[in-house]
Design a protein around this motif. Sequence first.
Motif, mmCIF file in Angstrom:
data_model
loop_
_atom_site.group_PDB
_atom_site.id
_atom_site.type_symbol
_atom_site.label_atom_id
_atom_site.label_comp_id
_atom_site.label_asym_id
_atom_site.label_seq_id
_atom_site.Cartn_x
_atom_site.Cartn_y
_atom_site.Cartn_z
ATOM 1 N N GLN A 189 0.830 -1.207 0.000
ATOM 2 C CA GLN A 189 0.000 0.000 0.000
ATOM 3 C C GLN A 189 0.866 1.259 0.000
ATOM 4 O O GLN A 189 0.538 2.251 -0.655
ATOM 5 N N THR A 190 1.966 1.209 0.733
ATOM 6 C CA THR A 190 2.868 2.362 0.757
ATOM 7 C C THR A 190 3.473 2.605 -0.620
ATOM 8 O O THR A 190 3.623 3.750 -1.059
ATOM 9 N N LYS A 191 3.809 1.520 -1.325
ATOM 10 C CA LYS A 191 4.449 1.656 -2.637
ATOM 11 C C LYS A 191 3.462 2.118 -3.711
ATOM 12 O O LYS A 191 3.820 2.906 -4.589
ATOM 13 N N PHE A 192 2.214 1.625 -3.647
ATOM 14 C CA PHE A 192 1.287 1.875 -4.746
ATOM 15 C C PHE A 192 0.143 2.828 -4.393
ATOM 16 O O PHE A 192 -0.471 3.399 -5.289
ATOM 17 N N GLY A 193 -0.156 2.978 -3.097
ATOM 18 C CA GLY A 193 -1.166 3.940 -2.663
ATOM 19 C C GLY A 193 -2.482 3.817 -3.410
ATOM 20 O O GLY A 193 -3.055 2.730 -3.549
ATOM 21 N N SER A 194 -2.976 4.937 -3.929
ATOM 22 C CA SER A 194 -4.290 4.980 -4.573
ATOM 23 C C SER A 194 -4.318 4.272 -5.922
ATOM 24 O O SER A 194 -5.387 4.123 -6.517
ATOM 25 N N TYR A 195 -3.153 3.836 -6.434
ATOM 26 C CA TYR A 195 -3.146 3.067 -7.676
ATOM 27 C C TYR A 195 -3.833 1.712 -7.508
ATOM 28 O O TYR A 195 -4.336 1.139 -8.478
ATOM 29 N N LEU A 196 -3.837 1.172 -6.275
ATOM 30 C CA LEU A 196 -4.387 -0.157 -6.042
ATOM 31 C C LEU A 196 -5.903 -0.163 -6.235
ATOM 32 O O LEU A 196 -6.619 0.677 -5.701
ATOM 33 N N MET A 197 -6.379 -1.161 -6.962
ATOM 34 C CA MET A 197 -7.789 -1.254 -7.293
ATOM 35 C C MET A 197 -8.503 -2.203 -6.323
ATOM 36 O O MET A 197 -8.146 -3.377 -6.224
ATOM 37 N N PRO A 198 -9.530 -1.728 -5.601
ATOM 38 C CA PRO A 198 -10.307 -2.617 -4.738
ATOM 39 C C PRO A 198 -11.029 -3.673 -5.579
ATOM 40 O O PRO A 198 -11.287 -3.468 -6.765
ATOM 41 N N LYS A 199 -11.369 -4.805 -4.952
ATOM 42 C CA LYS A 199 -11.983 -5.885 -5.718
ATOM 43 C C LYS A 199 -13.508 -5.828 -5.740
ATOM 44 O O LYS A 199 -14.158 -6.708 -6.294
ATOM 45 N N LYS A 200 -14.087 -4.777 -5.201
ATOM 46 C CA LYS A 200 -15.536 -4.635 -5.191
ATOM 47 C C LYS A 200 -16.074 -4.472 -6.608
ATOM 48 O O LYS A 200 -15.594 -3.647 -7.382
ATOM 49 N N ASP A 201 -17.107 -5.265 -6.941
ATOM 50 C CA ASP A 201 -17.788 -5.182 -8.238
ATOM 51 C C ASP A 201 -16.839 -5.323 -9.420
ATOM 52 O O ASP A 201 -17.057 -4.742 -10.484
ATOM 53 N N TRP A 202 -15.791 -6.126 -9.256
ATOM 54 C CA TRP A 202 -14.785 -6.235 -10.300
ATOM 55 C C TRP A 202 -15.356 -6.800 -11.609
ATOM 56 O O TRP A 202 -14.879 -6.466 -12.695
ATOM 57 N N GLN A 203 -16.413 -7.642 -11.530
ATOM 58 C CA GLN A 203 -16.958 -8.251 -12.749
ATOM 59 C C GLN A 203 -17.532 -7.228 -13.718
ATOM 60 O O GLN A 203 -17.621 -7.471 -14.911
ATOM 61 N N GLN A 204 -17.956 -6.077 -13.206
ATOM 62 C CA GLN A 204 -18.634 -5.086 -14.031
ATOM 63 C C GLN A 204 -17.706 -3.995 -14.566
ATOM 64 O O GLN A 204 -18.122 -3.166 -15.372
ATOM 65 N N LEU A 205 -16.467 -3.974 -14.119
ATOM 66 C CA LEU A 205 -15.576 -2.864 -14.458
ATOM 67 C C LEU A 205 -15.182 -2.858 -15.934
ATOM 68 O O LEU A 205 -14.648 -3.840 -16.458
ATOM 69 N N THR A 206 -15.435 -1.754 -16.610
ATOM 70 C CA THR A 206 -14.954 -1.542 -17.965
ATOM 71 C C THR A 206 -13.709 -0.658 -17.901
ATOM 72 O O THR A 206 -13.386 -0.083 -16.858
ATOM 73 N N PHE A 207 -13.024 -0.540 -19.025
ATOM 74 C CA PHE A 207 -11.890 0.373 -19.084
ATOM 75 C C PHE A 207 -12.333 1.787 -18.701
ATOM 76 O O PHE A 207 -11.616 2.500 -17.982
ATOM 77 N N LYS A 208 -13.509 2.203 -19.154
ATOM 78 C CA LYS A 208 -14.008 3.537 -18.824
ATOM 79 C C LYS A 208 -14.165 3.694 -17.321
ATOM 80 O O LYS A 208 -13.804 4.745 -16.751
ATOM 81 N N ASP A 209 -14.706 2.666 -16.652
ATOM 82 C CA ASP A 209 -14.882 2.721 -15.197
ATOM 83 C C ASP A 209 -13.533 2.872 -14.496
ATOM 84 O O ASP A 209 -13.388 3.653 -13.548
#
Length: 346
Positions: A189-209
């Motif tokens: 988390q220290t290395k990547f911070g806000s770059y990390l993507m949570p796994k919530k609703d991952w099935q629906q994520l498009t590139f736009k999202d």
Amino acid sequence: MNLRNSLLLALIYQINLVACSSSNTINSSWMADNKKALMTKKLTQVIIPGSHYSNAYSLDNTKGTLVVCVGETNPPLSNNAQIESMIEANPQQISNTDFVNYLNTQTNSVRSQLNNGIRYLEFNVCIQSANYYTSNYYLTDTLENNLNQISDFISSNEDEIILIDIDNIYTDYGSLSSNDLNIFHNYLQTKFGSYLMPKKDWQQLTFKDIWSSKHRIILLSSNSMLTKYYDIWDKSEVMDTPPEAEYNTIKKLTMIQQTIQKESVTANENKFRLLPIYSSFNPQRDSLSQLKSVSNDHLVIDYLRSLPANTSLNIIVTDNKYNRLLVDYSLQKNLGIVKPSSESQW
């Protein structure tokens, strides 16, 4: 860590810093450059080119600088540690140089791989003398150096999305404790911070999202203790069980055919699907003499190119000089981009 190991690892680090200086950025922004084509697609609906053991690209047994990852030699032995045991028992069949050549699964630094279009990275993590390294039986680099390369790349290419597979974590003192994992997760988390993507609703994520958020990095693992965290995606949940990787080119082609036939019936575009076309030696099945054989994996890429445009493929992972061929194939399949044959290989 003793003085000798400290000096050796410092040398490894300096060698890898030089390797990171590649200016080859042919495909560094292929996602951003093709927003219109990718906008409505999910990550599971495109081909994502990946590299096998992305951290292993500068091992050299001629300089006496190789340091073994102790954790890989603890029971149960890692796959590569098993190969080393076979070599020790049969030194007349194969040399350590052949083994090290096999262990060098890549020819370029992580940053160069990303510059050239790779978007799926595999790492072994070795915790040794209370420090984080990457390994491939031998320590290949500091984990810090590899993660810095990824962060620097994202900073310069803010719309590229990277999947990182941290499937194996070895320690020199036994099993990981909950505290070990907390410390390791905090480090990520220290290395990547806000770059990390949570796994919530991952099935629906498009590139736009994804592009509408700050998240650019997906961390994947099959370690059940690590995937309890909200930003470490569980491979058993988000990925179909991948086929077994092969060493022989003909067996790889057969594996691809069988996988495609299976997916034509059971394909699930809401899950990632990984196709391993790298060379993986199985100590229980393969002969040591095979490690000296010349790879013909360009035939594998040629076969992929012959497949119909609607063939269901997703994450394809390869090694060494075939990375460029894989990236070119992926872009052609995803975007209709055909690279001029005169472009240099890497």
